[in-house]
Design an enzyme around this catalytic site. Sequence first.
Site, PDB file in Angstrom:
ATOM      1  N   GLU A 120      34.139  42.926  36.144  1.00  0.00           N
ATOM      2  CA  GLU A 120      32.990  43.564  35.512  1.00  0.00           C
ATOM      3  C   GLU A 120      31.998  42.537  34.943  1.00  0.00           C
ATOM      4  OE1 GLU A 120      34.658  46.327  32.673  1.00  0.00           O
ATOM      5  OE2 GLU A 120      35.059  47.796  34.234  1.00  0.00           O
ATOM      6  N   GLU A 265      39.689  50.588  39.116  1.00  0.00           N
ATOM      7  CA  GLU A 265      40.401  51.085  37.939  1.00  0.00           C
ATOM      8  C   GLU A 265      40.007  52.536  37.704  1.00  0.00           C
ATOM      9  OE1 GLU A 265      39.712  48.698  34.454  1.00  0.00           O
ATOM     10  OE2 GLU A 265      39.793  46.813  35.566  1.00  0.00           O
TER      11      GLU A 265
END
Length: 479
Positions: A120, A265
């Site tokens: 991220e 995720e």
Amino acid sequence: MGFFQLWLISLVTIPFLCSLESVNGIGANWGTQSSHPLPPETVVKMLTDNGIQKVKLFDADYGALKALGKSGIEVMVGIPNDMLATMASSMKAAEKWVSKNVSDHINNNVNIRYVAVGNEPFLSTYNGTFLKTTLPALQNIQAALIKAGLGPKVKVTVPQNADVYESSTGVPSSGDFRTDIHDFMIQLTKFLNENGSPFTVNIYPFISLYIDSNFPVEYAFFDGNAAPVNDGGTTYTNMFDANYDTLVWALQKNGFTNMGIIVGEIGWPSDGDRNANNQLAQRFMQGFMSHIAGNKGTPLRTGPIDAYLFSLIDEDEKSIQPGNFERHWGVFSYDGQPKYALNLGMNNAGALIPANGVKYLQKKWCVMKDSARLDDPSIAQSVSYACALGDCTSLGYGTSCGDLDARGNVSYAFNSYYQKNDQADEACKFPNVSTITKEDPSKGTCQFNIMIEPYYGGANRSFQSIWSFLLGLVMFLLL
């Protein structure tokens, strides 16, 4: 920002058994930020026993990778964000990393298929810290893989938070990459696409519920009870489909029509917040598994969903800056025991299979002395210390231990520190207010855990554990 748009993007990060068609290779994230990790061999057996065919690592943990050898489990190995600058600035460093963390393990029968470059890195809260190093690091790792002869087998990717795309009108068809990073996203995605690599995204309906009290709860789940959202004739009844298809639209608009997508995720925590409990976690996780079974896909892109559940096991040393729930994402607790009924559709049991051969410390706990008074001036200081070095994330409104009285809260804090320090006598010597008991103080949903025996994968971990305890003891004595 529209109301629906808030539901669409995330910032990060009654039990039943049902029959599921086999899911196309569901994966799991295996994090290692635990004070007392299970032995890697035990975790790999958990993965195989539960039919989990893919695993995603956040770094190149040697013990985990070694244990995965000959398991056949497909592996995504990670490069942390703090290494991006080094990988970006030095081709030699990239080649060395690939040699040590990919080639060597593949030679030992580890089925490494992806390298996740960063995690991220374009998250809005990072304020552009990794914008200029992510793509160069990605390019160098790709070149190093090709040089090592692994280009066709091992693909690079960059797990992105769902906040890298947005919708100007709040529906998927208006999806595009975030304005402030649009050019960066195009360059990075173009490189991935040209090298046959997938776009990886992390999607978290829970986070939207956590940050927005007006979020319609039913829209987070897959029961079809939410008010449907109509996007030009396409109907959405859950946030996951809408979020995923917003990405599909963003990719299509920028020329990446057929690019593969991995959900890096997706999960729901079980503690640490009023919306984080076993019941809602079970509802979400089972709902997701049922939703993707049979390869139905999303309204805009039918077919199998490639996804990694977040996460496999709770991690008691994760940062709680995003929220106390961060340490409670596992479908298994710290000791490898299932938290709730969940059918992954991957084994004949129709339920999660626990870790085998887990060894626990003695059945004893550190609690507040009966004779101690709550107005003792050392109580507040002792609890603050215990929680800072232990784990008190199960205390608070709406949590599993939220119904404890004041004395119970103190005892929970003391025991957390005591267990984390392997039940050392010195770890239960809060000045005149603590004592060791063999009577389980657990109450209702609140479990006073007994820690598992420490696993020392090598001298470094052992030394680190001892040093951390001694340092904490010195700090405590200086209070």
